[in-house]
Design a protein around this motif. Structure first.
Motif, PDB file in Angstrom:
ATOM      1  N   TYR A  54      -3.350   5.015  -2.472  1.00  0.00           N
ATOM      2  CA  TYR A  54      -4.356   5.864  -1.835  1.00  0.00           C
ATOM      3  C   TYR A  54      -3.758   7.262  -1.724  1.00  0.00           C
ATOM      4  CZ  TYR A  54      -7.768   7.538   1.619  1.00  0.00           C
ATOM      5  OH  TYR A  54      -8.728   8.251   2.282  1.00  0.00           O
ATOM      6  N   VAL A 105      -1.581   6.878   4.645  1.00  0.00           N
ATOM      7  CA  VAL A 105      -1.155   5.483   4.554  1.00  0.00           C
ATOM      8  C   VAL A 105      -0.084   5.183   5.597  1.00  0.00           C
ATOM      9  CG1 VAL A 105       0.026   3.777   3.104  1.00  0.00           C
ATOM     10  CG2 VAL A 105      -1.772   5.216   2.131  1.00  0.00           C
ATOM     11  N   GLY A 164       3.771   3.948   2.942  1.00  0.00           N
ATOM     12  CA  GLY A 164       3.378   5.349   2.971  1.00  0.00           C
ATOM     13  C   GLY A 164       4.507   6.244   3.443  1.00  0.00           C
ATOM     14  N   ASN A 202       3.362  -1.637   4.423  1.00  0.00           N
ATOM     15  CA  ASN A 202       3.086  -0.207   4.505  1.00  0.00           C
ATOM     16  C   ASN A 202       4.254   0.563   3.885  1.00  0.00           C
ATOM     17  OD1 ASN A 202       2.628   2.471   5.190  1.00  0.00           O
ATOM     18  ND2 ASN A 202       2.066   2.039   7.311  1.00  0.00           N
ATOM     19  N   PRO A 246      -2.612   0.078   6.260  1.00  0.00           N
ATOM     20  CA  PRO A 246      -2.155  -1.187   5.660  1.00  0.00           C
ATOM     21  C   PRO A 246      -2.179  -2.356   6.644  1.00  0.00           C
ATOM     22  CG  PRO A 246      -0.717   0.618   5.016  1.00  0.00           C
ATOM     23  CD  PRO A 246      -1.594   1.141   6.107  1.00  0.00           C
ATOM     24  N   VAL A 289       0.861  -1.185   0.000  1.00  0.00           N
ATOM     25  CA  VAL A 289       0.000   0.000   0.000  1.00  0.00           C
ATOM     26  C   VAL A 289       0.893   1.229   0.000  1.00  0.00           C
ATOM     27  CG1 VAL A 289      -1.893   1.209   1.117  1.00  0.00           C
ATOM     28  CG2 VAL A 289      -1.718  -1.285   1.315  1.00  0.00           C
TER      29      VAL A 289
END
Length: 215
Positions: free
Chosen positions: A107, A45, A79, A77, A58, A39
């Protein structure tokens, strides 16, 4: 390592763990038989202000999937706070593909609209400044009022580093938002084509965004 937005790797704190790849969470093992999902996105995130790694989006997704599928699935994860699609595509191509994902979930959207338009596709963060700021963010949990001051300083340093005159977001013109949206769309369309050739599924979710244009 050629990346343009990053979190300083190898950090441990009460609420946040950053592994050797600069991603939030435990160390990532060599891919086995499990279905690997990555993700990607910005602070939403990453899990800004979450109380543990497990409460980030995530990790919550992984818990839900494992309740049905067991250990046959894993979610990573990736992000990074402040990253937009430009940095996220760089992250995919220069680091995340090496993790052999089966699926990538995106996202984002907010940072693409809020960050200044880049003068060229090759414009990058100043890495020394970025590392310095990320180190501050990683070691200091800031209350909301102080966080606003921190964000102001962060934005000013970024703009000065890149030679961009400071302009408040409210002064962005309609055509600026349209141009940013077009760049976002073109960038992800191109990346989807590349990932399709790699047999990697990609799903893109646009963040609900208020305060732009007349919406």
């Amino acid at each position: 390592d050629g990346l343009h937005a990053l979190v300083l790797p190898n950090q441990k704190s009460e609420h946040i763990n950053i592994n050797s790849l600069g991603l939030r969470g435990d160390e990532i093992s060599q891919k086995g038989d499990s279905y690997r999902i990555i993700v990607i996105g910005g602070s939403a995130v990453f899990g800004a202000k979450t109380t543990s790694d497990l409460t980030a989006i995530p990790n919550q997704l992984e818990l839900l999937l494992k309740s049905d599928l067991g250990d046959e699935v894993e979610v990573i994860n990736s992000g990074i706070g402040g990253a937009d699609s430009y940095h996220e595509v760089k992250l995919i191509e220069e680091k995340l593909l090496n993790l052999n994902p089966d699926m990538i979930i995106v996202y984002d959207g907010w940072n693409d609209l809020m960050n200044p338009l880049k003068k060229t596709q090759n414009e990058t963060y100043d890495l020394d400044t970025q590392i310095f700021l990320k180190k501050i963010e990683s070691y200091i949990y800031l209350p909301r009022a102080i966080e606003q001051i921190n964000h102001k300083i962060y934005s000013t340093i970024y703009l000065q580093t890149n030679g961009v005159s400071y302009t408040t977001y409210s002064e962005d013109k309609e055509e600026d938002f349209i141009k940013k949206a077009e760049i976002w769309s073109d960038r992800w369309n191109n990346e989807c084509k590349k990932l399709s050739n790699e047999n990697i599924d990609i799903y893109i979710f646009l963040q609900p965004i208020l305060g732009t244009s007349n919406k």
